[in-house]
Structure formats: structure tokens, C-alpha cells
Design a protein around this motif. Structure first.
Motif, PDB file in Angstrom:
ATOM      1  N   ARG A   7       0.819  -1.217   0.000  1.00 38.03           N
ATOM      2  CA  ARG A   7       0.000   0.000   0.000  1.00 38.03           C
ATOM      3  C   ARG A   7       0.849   1.262   0.000  1.00 38.03           C
ATOM      4  O   ARG A   7       0.338   2.348  -0.262  1.00 38.03           O
ATOM      5  N   VAL A   8       2.119   1.108   0.305  1.00 35.23           N
ATOM      6  CA  VAL A   8       3.007   2.269   0.336  1.00 35.23           C
ATOM      7  C   VAL A   8       3.811   2.393  -0.949  1.00 35.23           C
ATOM      8  O   VAL A   8       3.846   3.447  -1.578  1.00 35.23           O
ATOM      9  N   CYS A   9       4.464   1.284  -1.364  1.00 37.40           N
ATOM     10  CA  CYS A   9       5.409   1.368  -2.484  1.00 37.40           C
ATOM     11  C   CYS A   9       4.968   0.586  -3.718  1.00 37.40           C
ATOM     12  O   CYS A   9       5.559   0.724  -4.779  1.00 37.40           O
ATOM     13  N   GLY A  10       3.958  -0.301  -3.586  1.00 40.44           N
ATOM     14  CA  GLY A  10       3.466  -1.044  -4.747  1.00 40.44           C
ATOM     15  C   GLY A  10       4.223  -2.324  -5.059  1.00 40.44           C
ATOM     16  O   GLY A  10       3.952  -2.967  -6.075  1.00 40.44           O
ATOM     17  N   LEU A  11       5.163  -2.722  -4.201  1.00 42.25           N
ATOM     18  CA  LEU A  11       5.878  -3.983  -4.428  1.00 42.25           C
ATOM     19  C   LEU A  11       4.874  -5.142  -4.393  1.00 42.25           C
ATOM     20  O   LEU A  11       3.952  -5.147  -3.572  1.00 42.25           O
ATOM     21  N   ASP A  12       5.054  -6.115  -5.313  1.00 41.62           N
ATOM     22  CA  ASP A  12       4.110  -7.232  -5.383  1.00 41.62           C
ATOM     23  C   ASP A  12       4.509  -8.375  -4.452  1.00 41.62           C
ATOM     24  O   ASP A  12       5.677  -8.676  -4.280  1.00 41.62           O
ATOM     25  N   TYR A  13       3.494  -8.981  -3.859  1.00 35.10           N
ATOM     26  CA  TYR A  13       3.667 -10.114  -2.943  1.00 35.10           C
ATOM     27  C   TYR A  13       2.753 -11.260  -3.364  1.00 35.10           C
ATOM     28  O   TYR A  13       1.630 -11.024  -3.800  1.00 35.10           O
ATOM     29  N   ASP A  14       3.251 -12.496  -3.223  1.00 30.69           N
ATOM     30  CA  ASP A  14       2.448 -13.674  -3.556  1.00 30.69           C
ATOM     31  C   ASP A  14       1.308 -13.860  -2.563  1.00 30.69           C
ATOM     32  O   ASP A  14       0.277 -14.433  -2.884  1.00 30.69           O
ATOM     33  N   GLU A  15       1.535 -13.384  -1.336  1.00 35.08           N
ATOM     34  CA  GLU A  15       0.530 -13.547  -0.292  1.00 35.08           C
ATOM     35  C   GLU A  15       0.339 -12.223   0.423  1.00 35.08           C
ATOM     36  O   GLU A  15       1.314 -11.495   0.647  1.00 35.08           O
ATOM     37  N   SER A  16      -0.882 -11.928   0.813  1.00 31.40           N
ATOM     38  CA  SER A  16      -1.130 -10.685   1.529  1.00 31.40           C
ATOM     39  C   SER A  16      -0.622 -10.774   2.956  1.00 31.40           C
ATOM     40  O   SER A  16      -0.990 -11.687   3.698  1.00 31.40           O
ATOM     41  N   PRO A  17       0.212  -9.799   3.383  1.00 32.38           N
ATOM     42  CA  PRO A  17       0.640  -9.775   4.785  1.00 32.38           C
ATOM     43  C   PRO A  17      -0.507  -9.362   5.709  1.00 32.38           C
ATOM     44  O   PRO A  17      -0.354  -9.382   6.925  1.00 32.38           O
ATOM     45  N   TRP A  18      -1.645  -9.004   5.099  1.00 34.68           N
ATOM     46  CA  TRP A  18      -2.835  -8.647   5.890  1.00 34.68           C
ATOM     47  C   TRP A  18      -3.737  -9.854   6.114  1.00 34.68           C
ATOM     48  O   TRP A  18      -4.872  -9.717   6.596  1.00 34.68           O
ATOM     49  N   GLY A  19      -3.239 -11.043   5.755  1.00 42.09           N
ATOM     50  CA  GLY A  19      -3.992 -12.272   6.013  1.00 42.09           C
ATOM     51  C   GLY A  19      -5.083 -12.508   4.989  1.00 42.09           C
ATOM     52  O   GLY A  19      -5.436 -11.618   4.212  1.00 42.09           O
TER      53      GLY A  19
END
Ligand SMILES: [Zn+2]
Length: 85
Positions: A7-19
Motif C-alpha cells: 500500500r506504500v510502495c506497490g511492491l508485489d507479494y504472492d501472499e497478503s501480509p494482511w492475512g
């Protein structure tokens, strides 16, 4: 599995750190901007404030060894989810 974007920098993640429910942050740290998920990205305003601070400081990677060779902040920032710009 849907890709999740910081939400800050737009880096993509395979899984949400927000669960899986989107409301259970794991308080891990973004490799790029260094935001602590669940803390500085809790609201659009706090995400914007952290982003402004990060950009003003030179947009350095929190974990520099994970920075892609040809990384361009201008290409990644537009991936920030709608509502957090
Ligand atoms: Zn980030």
C-alpha cells in the motif's frame, strides 16, 4: 492466489501480509519501503504519510540485497492499490 501490492510502495507479494481476510496483518516488513504491515499502512492517510517520508529519504530498499537490478520506483509506484495513492 492473487498478487498483493504494498500500500506504500506497490511492491508485489504472492501472499497478503494482511492475512486471508484482509484484516489480520502479520506485522512483517516490506523489503522495499520498510513499512510494517498493519502499522504505517493501516489507513490510506498513514500509508501516504509513510510513502512521502520514504520518497523524500531517497526511496531506498529496506533490504538492499532484494532490490532488483533494474528497479525503477516510477514503474512500481502505480501498483499501489486504489484508495492508497
Ligand atoms: Zn512497500
Amino acid at each position: 492466489m492473487e498478487v498483493w501490492y504494498c500500500r506504500v510502495c506497490g511492491l508485489d507479494y504472492d501472499e497478503s501480509p494482511w492475512g486471508p481476510d484482509g484484516h489480520t496483518p502479520d506485522f512483517s516488513t516490506c523489503a522495499c519501503c520498510g513499512v510494517e504491515f498493519g502499522y504505517q499502512d493501516y489507513t490510506p492517510d498513514s500509508a501516504r504519510a509513510y510513502r512521502a517520508q520514504w520518497l523524500a529519504a531517497g526511496a531506498a530498499w529496506f533490504y538492499p540485497n532484494m532490490k532488483p537490478h533494474n528497479w525503477q520506483p516510477g514503474a512500481q509506484l502505480p501498483q499501489v492499490p486504489a484508495g492508497y495513492h
